[in-house]
Design an enzyme around this catalytic site. Structure first.
Site: not given
Ligand SMILES: NC(=O)CC(=O)C(=O)O
Length: 299
Positions: A49, A128, A170
Site C-alpha cells: 500500500e 480503497k 489494507c
Molecule cells: N492501513 C490500513 O488501512 C489498515 C490498518 O493499518 C489496520 O487495519 O490496522
C-alpha cells in the site's frame, strides 16, 4: 456458487519495502523488487500500500497522481506508466500496491491500486472502499477520511493465464463481506496491498489473513510496507496463506520478498475435505454475492 479456478500453478511474490519521501526512489525500489521476483520465477507480483509516497494523509495531495493510460506530459510523473512498463519488462501480472490518486473531475483523492498484465495493459483498479479511521488511545490514531474519499465498488480482476482475483487495500481486509462475495464469484485469491502498523499489526494482521482464507477457502496475500527508520511504523510481515487458512510464508519487518507456489489443485482439495463452501444454509441467511448487484466492479 462458482467454483474458483486456478488454471495452472503459479508463483506469487509479495515485495515488501518501505516508502520514503522520494517518489523516484520509491518507484525504483519497486522496480528492483519486481525484477528480482520475476527472476525468481514469480508470475504474479504484489507491491505494498502507498508504495510510491509516505503513508501520511497530510502529504497525500502532494503525491497524488491522475491515473490515466495516456502518456504522461513532460512534467507529470507517472507511476501508472512506470508500473505498466515494469509489468511488460518482467512479463508478470503486477498488482501495483496502491498510490495516492487525484480525480480531477470531482477534485477527490483516493487510495488506489492498479493491476497490469504481462503486456503492460491495465487490467483493473480498486479504490480503497473502507477508509482507515481509527483511534486507539495513546497508541494509534489515523484518519484517512480527512483527505480521502472511499471507492464505491468491489473489485475482481481477471488474470487471463490464471483466473480471477479479488482486490482490496489494507483496511478492506477487515471486512468479510467483499471477500466472501469475491470468493463466491470464483476468485482463486484475495490480494491486499497493505500497511498495518505496530499496534494493529500485532493484534490482527495474521488472524485476518488466515480468517479471510479459511472463511472462503481461497489463497490470501497481504503485501506490507517494511518498517522504516522513521515515520509510519509499518508492521511488515507480508503473508501468503493457503485455502486451508495455513500460513505458507511470512516476512519479518525488514525489506524482503516472500514467495509461495499456488497449487491449482489445492482449493478443490480443501473444499472436498471440509466442504463448508457448499454447505451454506441460504434458507437461513442470504447469499450476499447474489444481493450485490450494486457496487461490484468486474474490471
Ligand atoms: N492501513 C490500513 O488501512 C489498515 C490498518 O493499518 C489496520 O487495519 O490496522
Amino acid at each position: 456458487m462458482m467454483c474458483p479456478v486456478l488454471k495452472q500453478h503459479v508463483k506469487l511474490a509479495c515485495v515488501q519495502f518501505s516508502s520514503t519521501a522520494d517518489k523516484i526512489f520509491n518507484v525504483s525500489e519497486a522496480r528492483a523488487g519486481v525484477i528480482e521476483a520475476a527472476n525468481a520465477g514469480a508470475r504474479i507480483v504484489v507491491l505494498p500500500e502507498c508504495f510510491n509516497a509516505p503513508y501520511d494523509m497530510a502529504l497525500f495531495p502532494q503525491y497524488a497522481e491522475i491515473l490515466t493510460p495516456s502518456p504522461p506530459s513532460k512534467d507529470q510523473s507517472s507511476t501508472y506508466h512506470a508500473l505498466s512498463t515494469l509489468a511488460k519488462d518482467t512479463n508478470v501480472y503486477l498488482i501495483g500496491g496502491s498510490i495516492p490518486e487525484f480525480e480531477p473531475l470531482t477534485g477527490k483523492y483516493y487510495n488506489t491500486t492498479l493491476a497490469f498484465g504481462p503486456d503492460g495493459a491495465g487490467l483493473g483498479s480498486h479504490r480503497k472502499t473502507h477508509l482507515f479511521d481509527i483511534d486507539i488511545e495513546n497508541k494509534m490514531t489515523f484518519r484517512e477520511s480527512d483527505v480521502l474519499s472511499p471507492g464505491d465498488k468491489l473489485t475482481i480482476v481477471e488474470l487471463p493465464d490464471y483466473g480471477t482475483v479479488g482486490l482490496g487495500i489494507c483496511y478492506d481486509v477487515r471486512f468479510p463481506e467483499p471477500a466472501m462475495i469475491a470468493a463466491r464469484l470464483g476468485v482463486f485469491a484475495l490480494i491486499y496491498p497493505s500497511a498495518f502498523n505496530s499496534t494493529t499489526g500485532a493484534l490482527h494482521w495474521e488472524v485476518l489473513a488466515r480468517s479471510r482464507a479459511l472463511d472462503n477457502q481461497v489463497y490470501v496475500a497481504l503485501c506490507s510496507q517494511a518498517l522504516p527508520p522513521t515515520g509510519y511504523p509499518a508492521w511488515g510481515h507480508s503473508i501468503i496463506t493457503d485455502p486451508n487458512g495455513q500460513v505458507m510464508v511470512m516476512a519479518n519487518r525488514e525489506k524482503a520478498i516472500v514467495y509461495a507456489e499456488l497449487d491449482s489443485e489445492a482449493i478443490g482439495q480443501h473444499r472436498r475435505q471440509i466442504p463448508t463452501s457448499n454447505q451454506r444454509r441460504f434458507d437461513l441467511y442470504p447469499d450476499i454475492s447474489q444481493l450485490c448487484t450494486k457496487g461490484l466492479g468486474l474490471d
